[in-house]
Design a protein around this motif. Structure first.
Motif, mmCIF file in Angstrom:
data_model
loop_
_atom_site.group_PDB
_atom_site.id
_atom_site.type_symbol
_atom_site.label_atom_id
_atom_site.label_comp_id
_atom_site.label_asym_id
_atom_site.label_seq_id
_atom_site.Cartn_x
_atom_site.Cartn_y
_atom_site.Cartn_z
ATOM 1 N N LEU A 121 0.817 -1.221 0.000
ATOM 2 C CA LEU A 121 0.000 0.000 0.000
ATOM 3 C C LEU A 121 0.848 1.267 0.000
ATOM 4 C CD1 LEU A 121 -2.913 -0.931 2.449
ATOM 5 C CD2 LEU A 121 -2.990 -0.725 -0.032
ATOM 6 N N ARG A 122 2.139 1.118 0.208
ATOM 7 C CA ARG A 122 3.031 2.275 0.159
ATOM 8 C C ARG A 122 3.290 2.647 -1.297
ATOM 9 N NH1 ARG A 122 7.392 -0.531 4.217
ATOM 10 N NH2 ARG A 122 5.922 -0.953 5.927
ATOM 11 N N ASP A 123 3.249 3.925 -1.595
ATOM 12 C CA ASP A 123 3.429 4.377 -2.972
ATOM 13 C C ASP A 123 4.785 3.952 -3.526
ATOM 14 O OD1 ASP A 123 0.967 5.543 -3.263
ATOM 15 O OD2 ASP A 123 1.616 7.502 -2.534
ATOM 16 N N GLY A 124 4.753 3.428 -4.724
ATOM 17 C CA GLY A 124 5.982 3.108 -5.428
ATOM 18 C C GLY A 124 6.499 1.710 -5.223
ATOM 19 N N ILE A 125 5.898 0.941 -4.319
ATOM 20 C CA ILE A 125 6.366 -0.419 -4.072
ATOM 21 C C ILE A 125 5.438 -1.396 -4.791
ATOM 22 C CG2 ILE A 125 6.743 -2.207 -2.326
ATOM 23 C CD1 ILE A 125 7.545 0.007 -0.395
ATOM 24 N N SER A 126 6.028 -2.287 -5.559
ATOM 25 C CA SER A 126 5.231 -3.227 -6.359
ATOM 26 C C SER A 126 5.359 -4.671 -5.904
ATOM 27 C CB SER A 126 5.645 -3.141 -7.834
ATOM 28 O OG SER A 126 5.458 -1.840 -8.329
ATOM 29 N N VAL A 127 6.480 -5.010 -5.233
ATOM 30 C CA VAL A 127 6.728 -6.390 -4.831
ATOM 31 C C VAL A 127 7.223 -6.414 -3.394
ATOM 32 C CG1 VAL A 127 7.972 -8.534 -5.327
ATOM 33 C CG2 VAL A 127 7.367 -6.980 -7.206
ATOM 34 N N SER A 128 6.589 -7.256 -2.581
ATOM 35 C CA SER A 128 6.983 -7.449 -1.186
ATOM 36 C C SER A 128 7.514 -8.870 -1.031
ATOM 37 C CB SER A 128 5.769 -7.235 -0.265
ATOM 38 O OG SER A 128 6.064 -7.609 1.065
ATOM 39 N N TYR A 129 8.782 -8.987 -0.663
ATOM 40 C CA TYR A 129 9.458 -10.282 -0.585
ATOM 41 C C TYR A 129 9.683 -10.634 0.883
ATOM 42 C CZ TYR A 129 13.035 -13.835 -1.717
ATOM 43 O OH TYR A 129 13.760 -14.998 -1.840
ATOM 44 N N GLY A 130 9.082 -11.748 1.328
ATOM 45 C CA GLY A 130 9.095 -12.082 2.745
ATOM 46 C C GLY A 130 10.132 -13.110 3.145
ATOM 47 N N ALA A 131 10.208 -13.346 4.453
ATOM 48 C CA ALA A 131 11.220 -14.226 5.036
ATOM 49 C C ALA A 131 10.700 -15.656 5.170
ATOM 50 C CB ALA A 131 11.636 -13.695 6.410
ATOM 51 N N VAL A 132 11.640 -16.606 5.174
ATOM 52 C CA VAL A 132 11.308 -18.033 5.302
ATOM 53 C C VAL A 132 12.128 -18.632 6.438
ATOM 54 C CG1 VAL A 132 11.280 -20.281 4.168
ATOM 55 C CG2 VAL A 132 10.810 -18.217 2.832
ATOM 56 N N THR A 133 11.439 -19.227 7.407
ATOM 57 C CA THR A 133 12.102 -20.042 8.409
ATOM 58 C C THR A 133 11.900 -21.507 8.033
ATOM 59 O OG1 THR A 133 10.126 -20.056 9.820
ATOM 60 C CG2 THR A 133 11.733 -18.300 10.199
ATOM 61 N N LYS A 134 12.633 -22.411 8.692
ATOM 62 C CA LYS A 134 12.542 -23.824 8.322
ATOM 63 C C LYS A 134 12.366 -24.707 9.548
ATOM 64 C CE LYS A 134 15.185 -23.415 4.031
ATOM 65 N NZ LYS A 134 16.304 -23.943 3.206
ATOM 66 N N THR A 135 11.493 -25.696 9.396
ATOM 67 C CA THR A 135 11.315 -26.740 10.399
ATOM 68 C C THR A 135 11.724 -28.064 9.767
ATOM 69 O OG1 THR A 135 9.493 -25.577 11.492
ATOM 70 C CG2 THR A 135 9.654 -27.962 11.846
ATOM 71 N N TYR A 136 12.678 -28.733 10.383
ATOM 72 C CA TYR A 136 13.223 -29.965 9.824
ATOM 73 C C TYR A 136 12.584 -31.190 10.474
ATOM 74 C CZ TYR A 136 16.781 -26.936 7.789
ATOM 75 O OH TYR A 136 17.425 -25.945 7.083
ATOM 76 N N GLU A 137 12.254 -32.169 9.634
ATOM 77 C CA GLU A 137 11.657 -33.404 10.145
ATOM 78 C C GLU A 137 12.640 -34.169 11.031
ATOM 79 O OE1 GLU A 137 9.393 -37.442 8.544
ATOM 80 O OE2 GLU A 137 10.387 -36.110 7.117
ATOM 81 N N CYS A 138 13.926 -34.062 10.732
ATOM 82 C CA CYS A 138 14.945 -34.738 11.518
ATOM 83 C C CYS A 138 16.175 -33.841 11.575
ATOM 84 C CB CYS A 138 15.291 -36.105 10.916
ATOM 85 S SG CYS A 138 16.013 -35.997 9.252
ATOM 86 N N GLU A 139 17.126 -34.228 12.369
ATOM 87 C CA GLU A 139 18.345 -33.436 12.496
ATOM 88 C C GLU A 139 19.101 -33.420 11.176
ATOM 89 O OE1 GLU A 139 22.393 -33.255 15.276
ATOM 90 O OE2 GLU A 139 20.809 -34.719 15.681
ATOM 91 N N ARG A 140 19.596 -32.266 10.838
ATOM 92 C CA ARG A 140 20.341 -32.138 9.585
ATOM 93 C C ARG A 140 21.720 -32.772 9.716
ATOM 94 N NH1 ARG A 140 20.906 -26.238 7.814
ATOM 95 N NH2 ARG A 140 21.731 -26.080 9.905
ATOM 96 N N PRO A 141 22.251 -33.313 8.606
ATOM 97 C CA PRO A 141 23.626 -33.800 8.634
ATOM 98 C C PRO A 141 24.591 -32.680 9.005
ATOM 99 C CG PRO A 141 22.495 -34.535 6.649
ATOM 100 C CD PRO A 141 21.592 -33.533 7.307
ATOM 101 N N ARG A 142 25.684 -33.027 9.655
ATOM 102 C CA ARG A 142 26.639 -32.010 10.125
ATOM 103 C C ARG A 142 27.263 -31.224 8.975
ATOM 104 N NH1 ARG A 142 30.518 -35.614 13.742
ATOM 105 N NH2 ARG A 142 30.100 -36.978 11.939
ATOM 106 N N TRP A 143 27.382 -31.851 7.821
ATOM 107 C CA TRP A 143 28.020 -31.188 6.683
ATOM 108 C C TRP A 143 27.064 -30.290 5.924
ATOM 109 C CZ3 TRP A 143 25.759 -31.973 1.987
ATOM 110 C CH2 TRP A 143 24.917 -33.078 1.863
#
Length: 319
Positions: A121-143
């Motif tokens: 709704l702010r004048d001049g802005i056409s695209v709003s790009y948001g943030a993504v967090t992540k939830t993992y089903e299991c522990e991620r590999p160390r690498w």
């Protein structure tokens, strides 16, 4: 019409899906629970990218219990650009004023739509790009590559965005601009290409950390095979972009040299690291997989140069 004139309008959320009915329903539930600014109404359009309607019944059941209109359509041609373009057709057909995209393996957090709409709704802005967090089903590999917090500040202008959490004014897809997703990018980069083209046309893209979605990462996506497949497809897609924008000759030289450097260096290092790691020497895991990733990028670059595709999205992760 300026941004400030947009009231009593419709925000439409587009969700493309393929063979993940349970995750899709979780996504849709997070959408229908969203608050809205005064004068705005919400509609949802689901595009199932499959010749078999695997999610149709689940969508219909959810739609029967909510006042939020949920539209459903199939796109039988497999490929993310085809599904996204079908979604844009729905946005135009239903007259959405703000178009929002979220992936079917994500859930919108409270305040997500309000944050996107308030920004647009702010004048001049056409695209709003948001943030993504992540939830993992299991522990991620160390690498595994770490999740690093973004150092971008709210309102920062960007040259591109992706479709896993974005909202934009429908002006982008209406005449005279008529932006669409390029079907050349069957294996990635179609969303970045779309918003890079929008930026080139003068549409302002801003970072919006208040609009948050959470991505569910299933166990099978955390394997070495899937990470390497994604890396290969991404490297190939970057070559495709170069060919489209700079021509084949310049791209051949650029990515040919880059691919050969990566290929030679990774093979040399792996010839030392791999035998030791596979023999059980501790402390070499990250070095081993780092160089496997480098080798995979080299292969992806060279496949792109020789016009070979590198599939990643043909396999569906999740449920």
């Amino acid at each position: 019409m300026t941004n400030s004139d947009r009231s009593n309008k419709t925000v439409g959320v587009l969700v493309c899906t393929a063979d993940r009915p349970q995750m899709l329903v979780d996504c849709l539930r997070s959408l229908i629970s969203q608050d809205l600014p005064v004068g705005w109404r919400l509609e949802i359009a689901v595009v199932e990218n499959d010749a078999t309607p695997k999610s149709k019944d689940a969508v219909a059941e959810l739609a029967s219990g909510t006042t939020v209109p949920i539209h459903y359509v199939q796109e039988p041609r497999r490929g993310i650009p085809f599904a996204r373009n079908k979604a844009l057709e729905q946005a135009l057909a239903y007259g959405f004023d703000i178009v929002t995209l979220i992936d079917d393996d994500e859930q919108a957090q409270p305040g997500w739509l309000v944050a996107h709409i308030d920004t647009l709704l702010r004048d001049g802005i056409s695209v709003s790009y948001g943030a993504v967090t992540k939830t993992y089903e299991c522990e991620r590999p160390r690498w595994f590559p770490p999740d690093t917090p973004s150092d971008m500040v709210a309102g920062m202008e960007l040259p591109r965005a992706s479709t896993n959490n974005v909202a934009f004014l429908s002006d982008l897809i209406r005449p005279p601009h008529n932006l669409k997703f390029n079907p050349v990018f069957l294996h990635g980069y179609e969303d970045l290409d779309f918003f890079e083209n929008a930026h080139a046309k003068g549409f302002r893209i801003v970072w919006n950390p208040q609009a948050v979605v959470d991505e569910y990462v299933p166990r099978n996506r955390l394997t070495a095979e899937r990470m390497l497949a994604f890396t290969r497809a991404s490297a190939t897609a970057h070559v495709q972009v170069g060919i489209l924008r700079q021509g084949y000759a310049r791209t051949f030289v650029k990515f040919g040299l880059k691919g050969l450097r990566r290929l030679i260096s990774s093979i040399l290092l792996l010839s030392v690291v791999a035998p030791l790691y596979l023999a059980g020497v501790t402390g070499l895991e990250r070095h081993y997989y780092k160089n496997r990733m480098r080798l995979t990028r080299a292969i992806g670059n060279l496949r792109g140069i020789f016009l070979r595709s590198a599939s990643y999205y043909n396999q569906i992760d999740g449920h």
